[in-house]
Design an enzyme around this catalytic site. Sequence first.
Site, PDB file in Angstrom:
ATOM      1  N   LYS A 177     -41.569 -27.712 -18.661  1.00 29.98           N
ATOM      2  CA  LYS A 177     -42.682 -28.018 -18.864  1.00 29.98           C
ATOM      3  C   LYS A 177     -43.104 -27.590 -17.305  1.00 29.98           C
ATOM      4  O   LYS A 177     -42.523 -27.819 -16.163  1.00 29.98           O
ATOM      5  CB  LYS A 177     -43.241 -29.516 -18.743  1.00 29.98           C
ATOM      6  CG  LYS A 177     -44.879 -29.866 -19.361  1.00 29.98           C
ATOM      7  CD  LYS A 177     -45.333 -28.985 -18.377  1.00 29.98           C
ATOM      8  CE  LYS A 177     -46.470 -29.776 -17.328  1.00 29.98           C
ATOM      9  NZ  LYS A 177     -46.800 -29.730 -16.530  1.00 29.98           N
ATOM     10  N   GLU A 252     -37.277 -32.790  -7.005  1.00 30.73           N
ATOM     11  CA  GLU A 252     -37.890 -32.451  -5.551  1.00 30.73           C
ATOM     12  C   GLU A 252     -38.611 -32.611  -4.685  1.00 30.73           C
ATOM     13  O   GLU A 252     -39.514 -31.816  -5.882  1.00 30.73           O
ATOM     14  CB  GLU A 252     -37.041 -30.796  -6.076  1.00 30.73           C
ATOM     15  CG  GLU A 252     -35.556 -30.422  -6.728  1.00 30.73           C
ATOM     16  CD  GLU A 252     -34.701 -30.219  -5.096  1.00 30.73           C
ATOM     17  OE1 GLU A 252     -35.190 -30.372  -3.836  1.00 30.73           O
ATOM     18  OE2 GLU A 252     -33.163 -30.146  -5.212  1.00 30.73           O
ATOM     19  N   CYS A 286     -42.801 -25.997  -0.283  1.00 33.89           N
ATOM     20  CA  CYS A 286     -42.580 -27.363  -0.214  1.00 33.89           C
ATOM     21  C   CYS A 286     -41.585 -27.703   0.878  1.00 33.89           C
ATOM     22  O   CYS A 286     -41.372 -28.396   1.943  1.00 33.89           O
ATOM     23  CB  CYS A 286     -41.116 -28.283  -1.515  1.00 33.89           C
ATOM     24  SG  CYS A 286     -39.772 -26.597  -1.273  1.00 33.89           S
ATOM     25  N   GLU A 385     -48.245 -33.405   4.001  1.00 33.32           N
ATOM     26  CA  GLU A 385     -48.232 -31.965   3.718  1.00 33.32           C
ATOM     27  C   GLU A 385     -49.519 -31.955   3.222  1.00 33.32           C
ATOM     28  O   GLU A 385     -50.373 -32.457   2.407  1.00 33.32           O
ATOM     29  CB  GLU A 385     -47.866 -32.602   1.928  1.00 33.32           C
ATOM     30  CG  GLU A 385     -45.942 -32.236   2.010  1.00 33.32           C
ATOM     31  CD  GLU A 385     -45.669 -31.472   0.543  1.00 33.32           C
ATOM     32  OE1 GLU A 385     -46.062 -32.382  -0.180  1.00 33.32           O
ATOM     33  OE2 GLU A 385     -44.730 -30.534   0.699  1.00 33.32           O
TER      34      GLU A 385
HETATM   35  P1  NAD Z   1     -47.000 -31.902  -8.741  1.00 32.12           P
HETATM   36  O1  NAD Z   1     -46.399 -33.109  -8.625  1.00 32.12           O
HETATM   37  O2  NAD Z   1     -49.357 -32.241  -8.945  1.00 32.12           O
HETATM   38  O3  NAD Z   1     -47.093 -31.214 -10.219  1.00 32.12           O
HETATM   39  C1  NAD Z   1     -45.592 -31.047 -10.549  1.00 32.12           C
HETATM   40  C2  NAD Z   1     -45.686 -30.955 -12.820  1.00 32.12           C
HETATM   41  O4  NAD Z   1     -45.402 -32.077 -12.696  1.00 32.12           O
HETATM   42  C3  NAD Z   1     -46.770 -30.361 -12.738  1.00 32.12           C
HETATM   43  O5  NAD Z   1     -45.837 -29.848 -13.754  1.00 32.12           O
HETATM   44  C4  NAD Z   1     -47.698 -31.094 -13.458  1.00 32.12           C
HETATM   45  O6  NAD Z   1     -48.231 -30.743 -15.009  1.00 32.12           O
HETATM   46  C5  NAD Z   1     -46.758 -32.332 -13.995  1.00 32.12           C
HETATM   47  N1  NAD Z   1     -47.181 -33.655 -14.262  1.00 32.12           N
HETATM   48  C6  NAD Z   1     -48.655 -33.794 -13.361  1.00 32.12           C
HETATM   49  N2  NAD Z   1     -48.450 -35.049 -13.734  1.00 32.12           N
HETATM   50  C7  NAD Z   1     -47.574 -35.850 -14.027  1.00 32.12           C
HETATM   51  C8  NAD Z   1     -46.801 -36.932 -15.154  1.00 32.12           C
HETATM   52  N3  NAD Z   1     -47.836 -37.908 -14.681  1.00 32.12           N
HETATM   53  N4  NAD Z   1     -45.778 -36.916 -15.788  1.00 32.12           N
HETATM   54  C9  NAD Z   1     -44.672 -35.997 -15.747  1.00 32.12           C
HETATM   55  N5  NAD Z   1     -45.304 -34.819 -15.328  1.00 32.12           N
HETATM   56  C10 NAD Z   1     -46.347 -34.350 -14.624  1.00 32.12           C
HETATM   57  O7  NAD Z   1     -46.637 -30.983  -7.929  1.00 32.12           O
HETATM   58  P2  NAD Z   1     -47.443 -29.463  -7.999  1.00 32.12           P
HETATM   59  O8  NAD Z   1     -48.798 -29.414  -7.144  1.00 32.12           O
HETATM   60  O9  NAD Z   1     -47.674 -28.698  -8.607  1.00 32.12           O
HETATM   61  O10 NAD Z   1     -47.078 -28.940  -6.351  1.00 32.12           O
HETATM   62  C11 NAD Z   1     -46.847 -29.401  -5.564  1.00 32.12           C
HETATM   63  C12 NAD Z   1     -45.468 -29.866  -4.881  1.00 32.12           C
HETATM   64  O11 NAD Z   1     -44.630 -29.841  -5.189  1.00 32.12           O
HETATM   65  C13 NAD Z   1     -45.642 -30.538  -3.123  1.00 32.12           C
HETATM   66  O12 NAD Z   1     -45.551 -31.962  -3.340  1.00 32.12           O
HETATM   67  C14 NAD Z   1     -44.574 -29.712  -3.048  1.00 32.12           C
HETATM   68  O13 NAD Z   1     -43.873 -29.711  -1.512  1.00 32.12           O
HETATM   69  C15 NAD Z   1     -43.718 -30.122  -3.976  1.00 32.12           C
HETATM   70  N6  NAD Z   1     -42.525 -28.986  -4.434  1.00 32.12           N
HETATM   71  C16 NAD Z   1     -40.584 -29.021  -4.110  1.00 32.12           C
HETATM   72  C17 NAD Z   1     -39.613 -28.518  -3.958  1.00 32.12           C
HETATM   73  C18 NAD Z   1     -38.577 -28.683  -3.602  1.00 32.12           C
HETATM   74  O14 NAD Z   1     -37.737 -28.197  -3.943  1.00 32.12           O
HETATM   75  N7  NAD Z   1     -38.803 -29.973  -2.827  1.00 32.12           N
HETATM   76  C19 NAD Z   1     -40.583 -26.956  -4.459  1.00 32.12           C
HETATM   77  C20 NAD Z   1     -41.635 -26.794  -4.921  1.00 32.12           C
HETATM   78  C21 NAD Z   1     -42.544 -28.334  -4.555  1.00 32.12           C
END
Ligand code: NAD
Length: 483
Positions: A177, A252, A286, A385
């Site tokens: 997804k 992550e 991240c 963040e």
């Molecule tokens: P997000 O948590 O909003 O979304 C991440 C994914 O989860 C997306 O595909 C989104 O559609 C999905 N999602 C959202 N709500 C959901 C739910 N209720 N159930 C299941 N899936 C759901 O994060 P974002 O804004 O896309 O990305 C930024 C975040 O990701 C930041 O916090 C960043 O630090 C983190 N990140 C972490 C790493 C790592 O390796 N630690 C790498 C990249 C990004």
Amino acid sequence: MEQNRRMQLNYIANTSVPSASGRTLPVIDPSDGQPFDELQRSNAHDIDTAVHAARKCHDAVWSKLSAAERGRLLMKLSAKVAEHADELAAIEQRDCGKPTKQARADAIALVRYFEFYAGACDKLHGDTIPYLDGYSVLTWREPHGVTGHIIPWNYPMQIFGRSVGGALAAGNVCVIKPAEDACLSLIRVAQLAAEVGFPAGAINIVTGYGHEVGDALARHEGIDHISFTGSPKVGTLIQQVAAERHCPVTLELGGKSPQIIFADADLDAAIPMVINAIVQNAGQTCSAGSRLLVDQAIYEPLLERLGQAFENLRVGPAAMDLDVGPLIRQSQQQRVWDFLSDAHAASIPIVAQGRIVDEAPETGYYQAPALLRDVPAYHRIAQEEVFGPVLAAMSFKDEDHAVELANATQFGLVAGIWTRDGARQFRMARRVKSGQVFINNYGAGGGVELPFGGVKSSGYGREKGFEALLGFTTLKTVAIRHG
Ligand code: NAD
């Protein structure tokens, strides 16, 4: 514009298919804020179809391949992605607003992840354990089966590579997804996988909103493991949903990573890396080095040098390939503005800002990089963040104080330590609570081989490197009593 929009379909069992709902989402170019494609707004029905396709593939085909055969397929995919690197970079540039160099680096990282995991397939094995007289004991590393991958929008290709690459190498099949803002390159990679011979159902992409299709994926009984990369808030939800059926999860999550600069540091080496660590991908990383902790003895001269460098940073459309591209979407831009306005209200000084070029359309999501000084350690801009190009600087008086500040957030993803003192390098590396520590560098060039993941609210489990394969397998202990 409307007439030229293409319809992007889900990719399930090596076939492009519309969602069951028939509903769609617009795909927006962050450089000008204009829609250019349509995505499927899928639902639980589409996830169910993908999980069944994956299960069938796992049981009938994928589990029958030898590790070496899986490795050969991944190696072919790596070569295919390399051939299409420019095409994939161009797709991601428009979809995510990545400057050309960054988009290209992400495509090359994807090549490298598949290459690394191709070579790892047939090196993953269990153990034998000395035990009681008359017994032989061995362990097998077995795949979970069907793994679910929920991917964020900031590095879609890289995160797909490390997560799906590792899962496939360990013998799993995948339902993916992608984030609603960043699907296009991944749909194309799944098509390329089919072209090199991946069996139908090994890699399935279902697009749509997180709270609809992501939630359905996390809840599906047929998903045996979830790899989630994203925000701590959604990570908590995933963990709760997975707990209901005891599904293993790798999380992550976010970071608020410190760059710690001691007075004896090589500042010529540190300054470009400090800047890159916060402006790369417009700060939407991240592991962004978003907190700058500086020895008070060099605080003023370092801020002066950094301020000059910040003023030279240029922000503009992704295709111009400047220092910084646009943020992903309007709500992200608003989020950064809100942080900056809170900082302003708290009288936190801005030392310097980059410049948005005149060619940048007003409808794009631009933010000039900002260097803030004397940020109180517990102000939200030093704790949360921002996910934008905003660097929060503060000074420390000695090593203990540096450790205290470094560990003073809920996160623990990455830390950078800059000092020429070898003993201090080791002391600091031990005392900082963080999944990765970089000494006199930051990020070590990406490090496909280097296990990555966090402590505290940055998550748990590791991706990247060989270590990831342990998480994508389960260990079976076999004790044979033979007398
Ligand atoms: P997000 O948590 O909003 O979304 C991440 C994914 O989860 C997306 O595909 C989104 O559609 C999905 N999602 C959202 N709500 C959901 C739910 N209720 N159930 C299941 N899936 C759901 O994060 P974002 O804004 O896309 O990305 C930024 C975040 O990701 C930041 O916090 C960043 O630090 C983190 N990140 C972490 C790493 C790592 O390796 N630690 C790498 C990249 C990004």
